[in-house]
Design an enzyme around this catalytic site. Structure first.
Site, PDB file in Angstrom:
ATOM      1  N   HIS A  48     -27.078 -17.630  24.815  1.00 32.00           N
ATOM      2  CA  HIS A  48     -26.028 -17.491  25.826  1.00 32.00           C
ATOM      3  C   HIS A  48     -25.219 -18.767  26.035  1.00 32.00           C
ATOM      4  O   HIS A  48     -24.344 -18.804  26.903  1.00 32.00           O
ATOM      5  CB  HIS A  48     -26.642 -17.066  27.168  1.00 32.00           C
ATOM      6  CG  HIS A  48     -27.010 -15.615  27.232  1.00 32.00           C
ATOM      7  ND1 HIS A  48     -27.769 -14.989  26.283  1.00 32.00           N
ATOM      8  CD2 HIS A  48     -26.701 -14.652  28.151  1.00 32.00           C
ATOM      9  CE1 HIS A  48     -27.936 -13.718  26.604  1.00 32.00           C
ATOM     10  NE2 HIS A  48     -27.296 -13.484  27.726  1.00 32.00           N
ATOM     11  N   HIS A  71     -19.881 -19.298  32.780  1.00 34.45           N
ATOM     12  CA  HIS A  71     -21.109 -19.729  32.112  1.00 34.45           C
ATOM     13  C   HIS A  71     -20.714 -20.448  30.813  1.00 34.45           C
ATOM     14  O   HIS A  71     -21.080 -20.057  29.722  1.00 34.45           O
ATOM     15  CB  HIS A  71     -22.026 -18.535  31.846  1.00 34.45           C
ATOM     16  CG  HIS A  71     -22.482 -17.820  33.080  1.00 34.45           C
ATOM     17  ND1 HIS A  71     -21.601 -17.229  33.948  1.00 34.45           N
ATOM     18  CD2 HIS A  71     -23.725 -17.607  33.589  1.00 34.45           C
ATOM     19  CE1 HIS A  71     -22.278 -16.671  34.960  1.00 34.45           C
ATOM     20  NE2 HIS A  71     -23.561 -16.907  34.769  1.00 34.45           N
ATOM     21  N   GLU A  96     -16.630  -5.988  25.136  1.00 38.41           N
ATOM     22  CA  GLU A  96     -15.749  -7.160  25.114  1.00 38.41           C
ATOM     23  C   GLU A  96     -14.599  -7.021  24.121  1.00 38.41           C
ATOM     24  O   GLU A  96     -13.453  -7.403  24.423  1.00 38.41           O
ATOM     25  CB  GLU A  96     -16.546  -8.430  24.789  1.00 38.41           C
ATOM     26  CG  GLU A  96     -17.271  -9.023  25.979  1.00 38.41           C
ATOM     27  CD  GLU A  96     -18.670  -8.468  26.164  1.00 38.41           C
ATOM     28  OE1 GLU A  96     -19.399  -8.961  27.036  1.00 38.41           O
ATOM     29  OE2 GLU A  96     -19.022  -7.518  25.424  1.00 38.41           O
ATOM     30  N   PHE A 120     -19.764 -14.683  24.926  1.00 39.92           N
ATOM     31  CA  PHE A 120     -19.505 -13.348  24.400  1.00 39.92           C
ATOM     32  C   PHE A 120     -18.041 -13.096  24.098  1.00 39.92           C
ATOM     33  O   PHE A 120     -17.673 -12.004  23.652  1.00 39.92           O
ATOM     34  CB  PHE A 120     -20.070 -12.298  25.363  1.00 39.92           C
ATOM     35  CG  PHE A 120     -21.540 -12.471  25.596  1.00 39.92           C
ATOM     36  CD1 PHE A 120     -22.401 -12.654  24.527  1.00 39.92           C
ATOM     37  CD2 PHE A 120     -22.063 -12.495  26.869  1.00 39.92           C
ATOM     38  CE1 PHE A 120     -23.754 -12.841  24.718  1.00 39.92           C
ATOM     39  CE2 PHE A 120     -23.419 -12.687  27.078  1.00 39.92           C
ATOM     40  CZ  PHE A 120     -24.266 -12.858  25.997  1.00 39.92           C
ATOM     41  N   ARG A 142     -16.230 -21.037  38.710  1.00 41.28           N
ATOM     42  CA  ARG A 142     -16.110 -19.568  38.707  1.00 41.28           C
ATOM     43  C   ARG A 142     -15.880 -19.056  40.128  1.00 41.28           C
ATOM     44  O   ARG A 142     -15.179 -18.056  40.327  1.00 41.28           O
ATOM     45  CB  ARG A 142     -17.344 -18.910  38.082  1.00 41.28           C
ATOM     46  CG  ARG A 142     -18.648 -19.173  38.797  1.00 41.28           C
ATOM     47  CD  ARG A 142     -19.777 -18.306  38.258  1.00 41.28           C
ATOM     48  NE  ARG A 142     -21.060 -18.686  38.821  1.00 41.28           N
ATOM     49  CZ  ARG A 142     -22.134 -17.913  38.843  1.00 41.28           C
ATOM     50  NH1 ARG A 142     -22.077 -16.693  38.324  1.00 41.28           N
ATOM     51  NH2 ARG A 142     -23.262 -18.334  39.354  1.00 41.28           N
ATOM     52  N   HIS A 172       0.845  -1.184   0.000  1.00 44.27           N
ATOM     53  CA  HIS A 172       0.000   0.000   0.000  1.00 44.27           C
ATOM     54  C   HIS A 172       0.889   1.245   0.000  1.00 44.27           C
ATOM     55  O   HIS A 172       1.395   1.645   1.049  1.00 44.27           O
ATOM     56  CB  HIS A 172      -0.908   0.014   1.231  1.00 44.27           C
ATOM     57  CG  HIS A 172      -1.850  -1.148   1.298  1.00 44.27           C
ATOM     58  ND1 HIS A 172      -1.418  -2.425   1.594  1.00 44.27           N
ATOM     59  CD2 HIS A 172      -3.197  -1.232   1.097  1.00 44.27           C
ATOM     60  CE1 HIS A 172      -2.464  -3.241   1.583  1.00 44.27           C
ATOM     61  NE2 HIS A 172      -3.544  -2.549   1.291  1.00 44.27           N
ATOM     62  N   LEU A 185      -7.834  -3.715  11.211  1.00 43.35           N
ATOM     63  CA  LEU A 185      -8.109  -2.308  11.506  1.00 43.35           C
ATOM     64  C   LEU A 185      -8.849  -2.156  12.835  1.00 43.35           C
ATOM     65  O   LEU A 185      -9.680  -2.969  13.220  1.00 43.35           O
ATOM     66  CB  LEU A 185      -8.904  -1.679  10.369  1.00 43.35           C
ATOM     67  CG  LEU A 185      -8.146  -1.584   9.050  1.00 43.35           C
ATOM     68  CD1 LEU A 185      -9.026  -0.995   7.948  1.00 43.35           C
ATOM     69  CD2 LEU A 185      -6.869  -0.768   9.189  1.00 43.35           C
ATOM     70  N   HIS A 241      -4.096   3.322  -3.341  1.00 44.10           N
ATOM     71  CA  HIS A 241      -4.280   2.776  -1.995  1.00 44.10           C
ATOM     72  C   HIS A 241      -3.556   1.448  -1.812  1.00 44.10           C
ATOM     73  O   HIS A 241      -2.674   1.330  -0.956  1.00 44.10           O
ATOM     74  CB  HIS A 241      -5.773   2.603  -1.692  1.00 44.10           C
ATOM     75  CG  HIS A 241      -6.074   2.247  -0.264  1.00 44.10           C
ATOM     76  ND1 HIS A 241      -5.705   1.043   0.314  1.00 44.10           N
ATOM     77  CD2 HIS A 241      -6.707   2.932   0.716  1.00 44.10           C
ATOM     78  CE1 HIS A 241      -6.090   1.014   1.565  1.00 44.10           C
ATOM     79  NE2 HIS A 241      -6.708   2.148   1.841  1.00 44.10           N
ATOM     80  N   ASN A 299      -7.537  11.227   4.642  1.00 45.60           N
ATOM     81  CA  ASN A 299      -7.274  11.405   3.212  1.00 45.60           C
ATOM     82  C   ASN A 299      -8.490  11.173   2.333  1.00 45.60           C
ATOM     83  O   ASN A 299      -8.391  11.244   1.093  1.00 45.60           O
ATOM     84  CB  ASN A 299      -6.116  10.498   2.763  1.00 45.60           C
ATOM     85  CG  ASN A 299      -6.402   9.022   2.970  1.00 45.60           C
ATOM     86  OD1 ASN A 299      -7.544   8.565   2.860  1.00 45.60           O
ATOM     87  ND2 ASN A 299      -5.365   8.271   3.266  1.00 45.60           N
TER      88      ASN A 299
END
Length: 696
Positions: free
Chosen positions: A487, A475, A425, A451, A366, A35, A125, A270, A194
């Site tokens: 979940h 969990h 998260e 999650f 846990r 690039h 990114l 680019h 840009n």
């Protein structure tokens, strides 16, 4: 760094800017890949930043009190490599000529550990800016921990260069919001505005006011209208940003992508190398000989040599300051050196971890995790982290914690170690990578296992970058119960196991939980994910914290097993009960607990065979997808679907993960192999076929 104003830029400065541009073009052209547009367009801001404001010593890229620089738009890596060469890092002209080639230190996107002077691995990114927030937070925390009056031994800024694409990724939004809340005035972001992306002009998709968005987050913002040639304007903006101590800063710098190319200002520059004729014309415009490639004139090298000399002197001055600090505060200096220089763990910390008697009451892993945190945090001041708005559910609220908040905040201060990540998260995971990259801190974060998919991109970078991040997830299965399929993370355990350089721990009880923490803390070259149960689990006879180091081990055995039962986490108690049922029918079963298959894979083939046997059917059980178990078992019993919504006991029954149903399946497997040869499992193909070295 004390800034006493900037001097006017000279003709040599302008020549240096144009040198960066043509070197970037030559580098991408030689590789025929890359690039060129961003390196060419960002040359002015890079020159101003590196020559006037960024405090670093190119002869010692790991100097502890250096400023950190992150190229978040990592596709523009040729720019960073050119700057590293000019400044005198371990980056030669030949390295630039080897851009994107096998075995070079100039990969397509910047990678820490590969390239001297690169702080973090960027490319996906949004990750770079998000790690920048973590780096800035780490600096604020360590400064609050170690600095004394007249001894600012931790005192540096984090500079990030970023493009439009990073701002469009959600992870950057999460991290920027957190940075504003935390008032990270040591974070300064230079935005290459840009107006171009791969698909064309950004107003095809992106018409928001970026400055206004960040002002709403609590950032200080500025705009430089002419980023192509206004070096003084860029310098003034950076100075103003450094002066703001209670807000992160965003400097929007309007540039022309591929400035000087015949296709400047368009998507054509680019992601495609410039044509040789175009590069030749560009060199003519900038006053260079078009026949010379990878050429730097002596006065430009001299300019950067002077910058390098300033960096050497800055480190000498810091070393003198640190020596006085160590004399005045020997205890603090000893701790500083343990954590940031020697990188040692507290001695014999394993002895502090809890031990669980099999006769005690059932406990969720846990909860056992919280027991471990309570035992470790008093002696591990480098443990730093928190939860994504699930402190109680994740059981991470250890005793005596102080909140990591801006100084003056009613909840805590920068010396605090417990981070309230909010429902972020992905930003939480990327932030943790930045904290780990700074050094001297072992970050942890927490959410439900389901999650953690939000954080998948950052977790992959944890593993690729060798960042020691502890991912606490709870969990962990269909035992979430009434919350239902949305979940219940049946598929997450297999994909986490598929990531190289990552340990996944799924302990069966409290003792294995303690052993999992011990092994994760000792694993300094990569991340660990803990998958802890929501529901209470039996305390099992024979479990061992020490044996977690082997990844899998025999929990109970018989002289001549007819079958080997192997499981992880909550299903270990299932196979213990299954073995009892089988024994009542005269079927002898060996029971194996496998809290970490990645550690098991590192054991010798002889050890693996001693645990799982040979010529004996192996049946696995896990309340997760069965993908990947083919390496370790002949028959796998799991959850290759999305669970259900009901009390968890009924869900386990629905999927057959109860002793009587599992016993019937085991008997079918035994019958199947009575009339067929039991195939050998190649547990470790490397030992059989020869080790393939995948290193940097």
């Amino acid at each position: 760094m004390t800034v006493n104003g900037h001097s006017s830029f000279t003709d040599v400065d302008r020549k240096a800017v144009n040198t960066i541009r043509v070197l970037g073009a030559d580098t991408v052209r030689k590789a025929n890949s890359g690039h060129p547009g961003a390196p060419i367009g960002c040359a002015p801001m890079a020159h101003v930043l590196f020559t006037k404001y960024l405090k670093a010593n190119p002869t010692n890229s790991h100097w502890l009190n250096r400023d950190r620089f992150i190229l978040s738009n990592g596709h523009g890596s040729a720019l960073q490599y050119v700057m590293l060469h000019l400044l005198g890092y371990k980056m030669s002209i030949d390295d630039l000529k080897s851009f994107r080639q096998m075995g070079s230190n100039t990969p397509g996107h910047p990678e820490v550990h590969l390239t001297d002077g690169v702080e973090v691995t960027t490319g996906p990114l949004g990750q770079g800016i998000s790690m920048g927030v973590g780096l800035a937070a780490a600096e604020r925390h360590l400064a609050a921990t170690f600095n004394k009056p007249d001894f600012p031994v931790v005192d540096n800024n984090v500079f990030v260069m970023i493009g439009d694409g990073c701002f469009q990724e959600g992870v950057a939004c999460e991290a920027a919001s957190l940075a504003g809340h935390l008032k990270l005035g040591n974070l300064i972001v230079l935005y290459d505005a840009n107006n171009i992306q791969i698909d064309g002009e950004i107003d095809l998709t992106f018409t928001e006011d970026v400055n206004a968005r960040h002002e709403s987050y609590g950032w200080h913002t500025q705009t430089v209208e002419d980023g192509d040639s206004d070096l003084d304007g860029i310098a003034k903006a950076i100075e103003a940003a450094i002066a703001v101590k209670d807000k992160p800063s965003l400097i929007t710098i309007r540039t022309t992508i591929g400035y000087g190319s015949q296709n400047q200002g368009t998507e054509k520059v680019h992601g495609v190398p410039l044509e040789p004729k175009d590069i030749a014309e560009m060199k003519k415009k900038f006053g260079f000989d078009p026949e010379k490639h990878f050429h730097v004139e002596e006065d430009v090298y001299e300019l950067y040599a002077a910058v390098r000399a300033k960096g050497v002197q800055a480190e000498k001055e810091w070393n003198a300051l640190y020596s006085k600090f160590a004399e005045a505060y020997p205890a603090e200096a000893a701790e500083f050196e343990r954590r940031l220089i020697k990188k040692e763990l507290p001695k014999d910390f394993e002895k502090l971890l809890p031990v669980y008697d099999p006769s005690g009451p059932q406990v969720a892993t846990r909860v056992a995790s919280l027991d471990c945190l309570n035992a470790l945090t008093p002696v591990f001041p480098e443990l730093f982290g928190g939860s994504a708005d699930l402190t109680g559910s994740n059981s991470t609220g250890y005793k005596g914690k102080t909140e990591f908040q801006p100084d003056g905040n009613k909840y805590g201060n920068y010396a605090g170690r417990y981070v309230r990540f909010g429902v972020r998260e992905h930003g939480m995971a990327a932030f943790s990578n930045g904290v780990a990259a700074y050094g001297g801190i072992i970050p942890f974060n927490a959410t439900y296992l389901n999650f953690i998919t939000y954080a998948a991109g950052a977790i992959r970078l944890s593993a690729l970058s060798r960042h020691q991040v502890l991912y606490i997830t709870t969990h962990d299965s269909i035992a979430v119960g009434e919350d239902g399929r949305t979940h219940q993370a049946s598929e997450n355990i297999p994909w986490l196991r598929a990531l190289p350089n990552l340990y996944l721990f799924r302990p069966a009880d409290g003792n294995e939980t303690a052993g999992s923490y011990a092994q994760a803390l000792k694993f300094r070259e990569g991340p660990s994910v803990f998958a802890f149960s929501k529901q209470n689990l039996p305390r099992l006879s024979g479990t061992s914290a020490d044996k977690v180091a082997f990844g899998a081990y025999i929990l109970s055995d018989v002289p001549k097993p007819d079958v080997v039962l192997v499981a992880t986490g909550s299903e270990v108690s299932l196979i213990v009960e299954t073995a009892k049922l089988l024994a009542s029918e005269g079927i002898q079963a060996r029971v194996v607990s496998a809290p970490c298959l990645e550690l098991f894979a590192k054991q010798s083939l002889d050890y693996q065979r001693s645990v799982l046997g040979e010529g004996i059917p192996v049946v696995s059980a896990e309340a997760a997808g069965t993908f990947g178990w083919q390496k370790w078992a002949h028959v796998s019993h799991g959850v290759d679907w999305f669970g259900a919504s009901s009390p968890y006991e009924l869900i386990f029954k629905k999927f057959g993960l109860v002793p009587d149903v599992h016993a019937q399946r085991v008997k079918k497997a035994i019958e199947f192999y009575k009339i067929r040869p039991v195939p050998a499992l190649i547990y470790d193909a490397q030992e059989l076929l020869g080790k393939v070295v995948f290193d940097d």
